[in-house]
Design a protein around this motif. Structure first.
Motif, short mmCIF file in Angstrom:
data_model
loop_
_atom_site.label_atom_id
_atom_site.label_comp_id
_atom_site.label_asym_id
_atom_site.label_seq_id
_atom_site.Cartn_x
_atom_site.Cartn_y
_atom_site.Cartn_z
N TRP A 1 3.29 10.17 -4.63
CA TRP A 1 3.28 9.09 -3.66
C TRP A 1 4.58 8.30 -3.83
N ILE A 2 4.87 7.44 -2.85
CA ILE A 2 6.12 6.69 -2.92
C ILE A 2 6.11 5.77 -4.14
N LYS A 3 7.27 5.67 -4.76
CA LYS A 3 7.41 4.94 -6.02
C LYS A 3 8.35 3.75 -5.83
N PHE B 1 4.36 0.03 -5.24
CA PHE B 1 3.35 0.57 -4.32
C PHE B 1 2.06 0.89 -5.06
N GLN B 2 0.95 0.62 -4.40
CA GLN B 2 -0.38 0.72 -5.00
C GLN B 2 -1.26 1.73 -4.27
N HIS C 1 0.85 -1.19 0.00
CA HIS C 1 0.00 0.00 0.00
C HIS C 1 0.88 1.24 0.00
N GLY C 2 0.50 2.24 -0.79
CA GLY C 2 1.31 3.43 -0.91
C GLY C 2 0.98 4.50 0.11
N LEU C 3 1.85 5.51 0.19
CA LEU C 3 1.67 6.68 1.04
C LEU C 3 2.16 7.92 0.29
N PRO C 4 1.61 9.08 0.57
CA PRO C 4 2.17 10.30 -0.02
C PRO C 4 3.62 10.48 0.43
N GLU C 5 4.46 10.95 -0.47
CA GLU C 5 5.87 11.17 -0.13
C GLU C 5 6.01 12.14 1.04
#
Length: 354
Positions: free
Chosen positions: A277-279, A268-269, A208-212
């Motif tokens: 978002w994180i890549k 990341f999704q 699961h992704g998160l904003p940078e």
């Protein structure tokens, strides 16, 4: 003063007054796949300041005037695909884990399931535990890697809930368990089951992704994460970085599966909005893999311990469709630990060592 053998024996037979509450917490789920219930869930979830970390008024306008009204009908259709006759898979597995963990731990513990959003709520579960007059409570958020938007949000609500209790129990949190041997073994065993059935060209570990900006805000060292090679090793300086923890999880799983560098990808999704978002992004990695001739992929989602919309639908269905549209032939999702025996063993160990 020395006790004789009879007095010692009598003391051993005195029941201990010390019992421990165990609060297990997952993210949450709508009460039903209906549009009103999905809208209610989205509002509670996305209004959390640790999930969408923008000023309150901006967040309120965004969620209540744009996201909830327009996204709820679309999300409700997806939840209907996910829903089982007994209800939400996340809740079904949650109650099964609660029952199995209670049996495994025995009468010295009382286990309660809670969801960070919706029901059963953290507040209601803690109220039940409070009635038991526990001397201590162990809180286990079901998130293998720590993030402010998940584990941190659980911590915050638990502490806000009990702060006005006259009698405060000893409170212990499980911060993360990404490197717990049994957690790794559980996913490795699931992966090997599929690898024994056929050869896969590549393995994808989608988190699961998160904003940078949330990663940057959490960097208390002020070294400003560059979202690159700084995540290649998990150390005491970056141990709280969610992205670094995900890459460490991948390394441990890859080692257990016997994978070599180049045979797997971390991505990341579930990104939302236009901010970075994180890549790398999973939906961008997939076309890159097919362009290299990859025809079969084994996909893991190791930031989830129970199958839900993000695993079954997003990774299992939507990414499979994207993979096939780009020329891929076989996409296989590895299921989560759910209520498996090894997941219960993991939790027992986490409780006993908390």
């Amino acid at each position: 003063m020395m006790l004789d053998s009879q007095e010692t024996s009598e003391l051993k037979n005195i029941p201990s007054i010390r019992k421990t509450g165990v609060l297990i917490v997952n993210l949450g789920t709508p009460d039903s796949p209906s549009v009103p219930d999905v809208r209610k869930y989205l509002r509670e979830f996305l209004m959390d300041e640790r999930v969408i970390d923008i000023p309150y008024l901006n967040r309120w306008l965004l969620i209540n005037l744009i996201i909830a009204p327009f996204r709820a009908p679309k999300s409700a259709k997806v939840y209907k695909e996910l829903w089982l006759p007994e209800g939400s898979p996340l809740k079904i597995y949650g109650y099964s884990v609660e029952e199995k963990l209670q049996k495994a731990l025995g009468e010295r513990f009382v286990v309660k399931l809670a969801m960070r959003y919706q029901s059963p709520s953290i507040e209601s579960a803690l109220t039940e535990l409070r009635k038991e007059c526990f001397t201590d409570i162990i809180v286990i958020p079901f998130f293998p890697q720590y993030a402010s938007a998940s584990t941190g949000s659980v911590y915050k609500l638990v502490m806000e809930t009990i702060k006005d209790w006259e009698v405060l129990p000893e409170l212990r949190f499980v911060n993360r368990f990404l490197d717990h041997p049994k957690f790794i073994e559980g996913f490795v065993n699931l992966g090997k089951k599929y690898m024994a059935q056929r050869k896969y060209d590549h393995v994808v570990f989608s988190y699961h992704g998160l904003p940078e900006r949330q990663i940057t805000k959490g960097d208390v060292t002020n070294e400003q994460c560059q979202f690159g090679s700084c995540c290649d090793v998990l150390n005491h300086r970056n141990q709280h970085c969610y992205r670094a923890q995900c890459f460490e999880t991948t390394r441990l799983l890859a080692k257990g599966l016997g994978l070599k560098e180049g045979e797997y990808t971390t991505c990341f999704q579930s990104r939302l909005g236009k901010t970075p978002w994180i890549k790398p992004y999973t939906d961008e990695i997939i076309p890159q893999l097919t362009a290299k001739g990859v025809k079969s992929v084994l996909a893991f989602s190791p930031s989830f311990v129970a199958d839900c919309l993000e695993t079954t639908i997003e990774v299992g269905d939507e990414y499979k469709e994207l993979f096939e549209e780009n020329g891929g032939e076989h996409w296989q999702l590895v299921e989560s630990l759910n209520d498996s025996d090894i997941w219960i063993e993991t939790l027992v160990d986490l409780v006993e060592n908390a």
